[in-house]
Design an enzyme around this catalytic site. Sequence first.
Site, PDB file in Angstrom:
ATOM      1  N   GLU A 155       0.809  -1.222   0.000  1.00 34.98           N
ATOM      2  CA  GLU A 155       0.000   0.000   0.000  1.00 34.98           C
ATOM      3  C   GLU A 155       0.844   1.275   0.000  1.00 34.98           C
ATOM      4  O   GLU A 155       0.661   2.172   0.815  1.00 34.98           O
ATOM      5  CB  GLU A 155      -0.964  -0.031   1.196  1.00 34.98           C
ATOM      6  CG  GLU A 155      -1.850  -1.275   1.168  1.00 34.98           C
ATOM      7  CD  GLU A 155      -2.806  -1.392   2.338  1.00 34.98           C
ATOM      8  OE1 GLU A 155      -2.872  -0.469   3.163  1.00 34.98           O
ATOM      9  OE2 GLU A 155      -3.494  -2.430   2.440  1.00 34.98           O
ATOM     10  N   GLU A 171      -5.733 -10.800  -1.976  1.00 36.56           N
ATOM     11  CA  GLU A 171      -6.578 -10.732  -0.764  1.00 36.56           C
ATOM     12  C   GLU A 171      -8.071 -10.700  -1.139  1.00 36.56           C
ATOM     13  O   GLU A 171      -8.847  -9.968  -0.579  1.00 36.56           O
ATOM     14  CB  GLU A 171      -6.207  -9.504   0.072  1.00 36.56           C
ATOM     15  CG  GLU A 171      -4.738  -9.411   0.410  1.00 36.56           C
ATOM     16  CD  GLU A 171      -4.394  -8.194   1.240  1.00 36.56           C
ATOM     17  OE1 GLU A 171      -5.302  -7.598   1.838  1.00 36.56           O
ATOM     18  OE2 GLU A 171      -3.208  -7.832   1.301  1.00 36.56           O
TER      19      GLU A 171
HETATM   20  O1  G3I Z   1      -5.762 -11.907  18.017  1.00 37.38           O
HETATM   21  C1  G3I Z   1      -5.326 -10.741  18.756  1.00 37.38           C
HETATM   22  C2  G3I Z   1      -5.936 -10.746  20.141  1.00 37.38           C
HETATM   23  O2  G3I Z   1      -5.394 -11.844  20.874  1.00 37.38           O
HETATM   24  C3  G3I Z   1      -5.567  -9.439  20.843  1.00 37.38           C
HETATM   25  O3  G3I Z   1      -6.185  -9.403  22.103  1.00 37.38           O
HETATM   26  C4  G3I Z   1      -6.050  -8.272  19.986  1.00 37.38           C
HETATM   27  C5  G3I Z   1      -5.734  -6.932  20.616  1.00 37.38           C
HETATM   28  O4  G3I Z   1      -4.420  -6.618  20.368  1.00 37.38           O
HETATM   29  O5  G3I Z   1      -5.387  -8.340  18.714  1.00 37.38           O
HETATM   30  C6  G3I Z   1      -5.762  -9.503  18.005  1.00 37.38           C
HETATM   31  O6  G3I Z   1      -5.060  -9.503  16.790  1.00 37.38           O
HETATM   32  C7  G3I Z   1      -5.631  -8.683  15.781  1.00 37.38           C
HETATM   33  C8  G3I Z   1      -5.665  -9.521  14.498  1.00 37.38           C
HETATM   34  O7  G3I Z   1      -6.129  -8.716  13.392  1.00 37.38           O
HETATM   35  C9  G3I Z   1      -6.545 -10.742  14.620  1.00 37.38           C
HETATM   36  O8  G3I Z   1      -7.890 -10.328  14.824  1.00 37.38           O
HETATM   37  C10 G3I Z   1      -4.715  -7.479  15.571  1.00 37.38           C
HETATM   38  O9  G3I Z   1      -4.749  -6.667  16.720  1.00 37.38           O
HETATM   39  C11 G3I Z   1      -5.191  -6.688  14.365  1.00 37.38           C
HETATM   40  O10 G3I Z   1      -4.278  -5.639  14.080  1.00 37.38           O
HETATM   41  C12 G3I Z   1      -5.240  -7.618  13.147  1.00 37.38           C
HETATM   42  O11 G3I Z   1      -5.800  -6.887  12.069  1.00 37.38           O
HETATM   43  C13 G3I Z   1      -5.395  -7.335  10.769  1.00 37.38           C
HETATM   44  C14 G3I Z   1      -5.058  -6.087   9.962  1.00 37.38           C
HETATM   45  O12 G3I Z   1      -4.749  -6.440   8.602  1.00 37.38           O
HETATM   46  C15 G3I Z   1      -3.862  -5.370  10.541  1.00 37.38           C
HETATM   47  O13 G3I Z   1      -2.772  -6.218  10.554  1.00 37.38           O
HETATM   48  C16 G3I Z   1      -6.558  -8.089  10.132  1.00 37.38           C
HETATM   49  O14 G3I Z   1      -6.754  -9.322  10.803  1.00 37.38           O
HETATM   50  C17 G3I Z   1      -6.232  -8.361   8.666  1.00 37.38           C
HETATM   51  O15 G3I Z   1      -7.367  -8.942   8.000  1.00 37.38           O
HETATM   52  C18 G3I Z   1      -5.860  -7.067   7.957  1.00 37.38           C
HETATM   53  O16 G3I Z   1      -5.449  -7.424   6.650  1.00 37.38           O
HETATM   54  C19 G3I Z   1      -5.186  -6.321   5.769  1.00 37.38           C
HETATM   55  C20 G3I Z   1      -3.955  -6.669   4.963  1.00 37.38           C
HETATM   56  O17 G3I Z   1      -2.865  -6.919   5.816  1.00 37.38           O
HETATM   57  C21 G3I Z   1      -3.656  -5.568   3.964  1.00 37.38           C
HETATM   58  N1  G3I Z   1      -4.819  -5.305   3.097  1.00 37.38           N
HETATM   59  C22 G3I Z   1      -6.032  -4.966   3.863  1.00 37.38           C
HETATM   60  C23 G3I Z   1      -6.372  -6.110   4.810  1.00 37.38           C
HETATM   61  C24 G3I Z   1      -7.676  -5.846   5.547  1.00 37.38           C
HETATM   62  O18 G3I Z   1      -7.533  -4.711   6.349  1.00 37.38           O
END
Ligand code: G3I
Length: 356
Positions: free
Chosen positions: A163, A270
């Site tokens: 991005e 994705e």
């Molecule tokens: O699982 C932990 C949990 O144990 C913890 O308590 C909580 C609080 O910190 O975090 C949880 O993890 C989260 C994880 O998703 C699983 O739900 C992370 O904080 C959170 O940042 C993470 O978000 C991901 C996001 O990217 C940021 O990394 C999303 O799952 C993921 O689908 C999303 O993917 C992005 C791609 O990388 C780039 N393109 C867009 C796409 C969608 O936004």
Amino acid sequence: MSLPGSLYGLSRRSLLGSALALGACQPAAQSQTPTISLPPLKSIAPFPVGTAVQAVHLTDPSLARLIAAQASQLTPEWEMKMEYIVRDDGTFRFEAPDAIAAFARDNGLGLFGHTLVWYAQTSPAFERLDEGRVSFAQAYRNYIHAVVGRYRGQAVGWDVVNEAVAEDGEGWRDSLWSQRLGAFEHMVLAFQNAREADPTAKLFLNDYNLEWIPKKRATFLRLVERLLAAGAPIDGVGTQTHVAADQAPGEIARTIAELGQFGLQVHVSEFDVSLSRAQGLRLNRAELERQQAALYGEAAEAFMALPPRQRFAFSFWGLRDSESWLKREDASDTPLPFDDQGRAKAAAAAWAARVG
Ligand code: G3I
């Protein structure tokens, strides 16, 4: 106990011994999914079929079975990103990505690394870097080498820069990386460091909304050209393709075709099609699902129209609706190819019909 490393490239012991330690390195009721019987998607497609996955998913036996049966390659959804790997003190942790890598290895699946350099994640350890001990560029190199090097020979590829293009396509995003290492130079450096760390992995520039905002797509393509002209070791381009059911027909196909113009590998990286984000269409659920299936078919057909050598992989951002990131926005959304029970949906059938 020595840790696998840090931004300083040192063990935790020597790091912590230093006074300068880096402050240290689902829609209302689901419409009843008609029973659709499909062979595994990876057995139908003449290219790798990927899915995003979290380590926790692999502890769910039914989901783990679905992933192993349907996908040929895994993309860690978040646990190979800086937000997981780089602790606030600059040390690294790899338990979750290692678990995903082990599952991939044990099930004969590929592993696709996501993502090394992203404007959205910078880690306090980088922000507070004590450059008296190591330069920012060296910490950047240490991080990329530590992560890419760890999966050397297993990872089939990496989203090296994610991005980089501005939301509206007007130029590139500003980030800690661009500020500290240069708007363009930080990208070249990332590709060079990743290539050094694993010469066997395919290196990608990845972005989203390329099918939605033509200006963004054009700027992305110009950036690819500039990276190629600069000799950056880029092997492929990723179009995330997070779309909604109101996506205009033809734009996904146009995007995939335009991305193919450089002869590089193309990764639909994705893919998902949100129904909830298409509420503006004021269509009923059955009509939205028909739109969704049409877009699944369009993406599959466009991917198949690429020369076989350019079809890197078609990755879904999850397989079962229940695990979609979009559920956090609207629990009733059903963007993925399989329903909560792991049953193939009409969208999956439309996709399969065009790749088989
Ligand atoms: O699982 C932990 C949990 O144990 C913890 O308590 C909580 C609080 O910190 O975090 C949880 O993890 C989260 C994880 O998703 C699983 O739900 C992370 O904080 C959170 O940042 C993470 O978000 C991901 C996001 O990217 C940021 O990394 C999303 O799952 C993921 O689908 C999303 O993917 C992005 C791609 O990388 C780039 N393109 C867009 C796409 C969608 O936004």
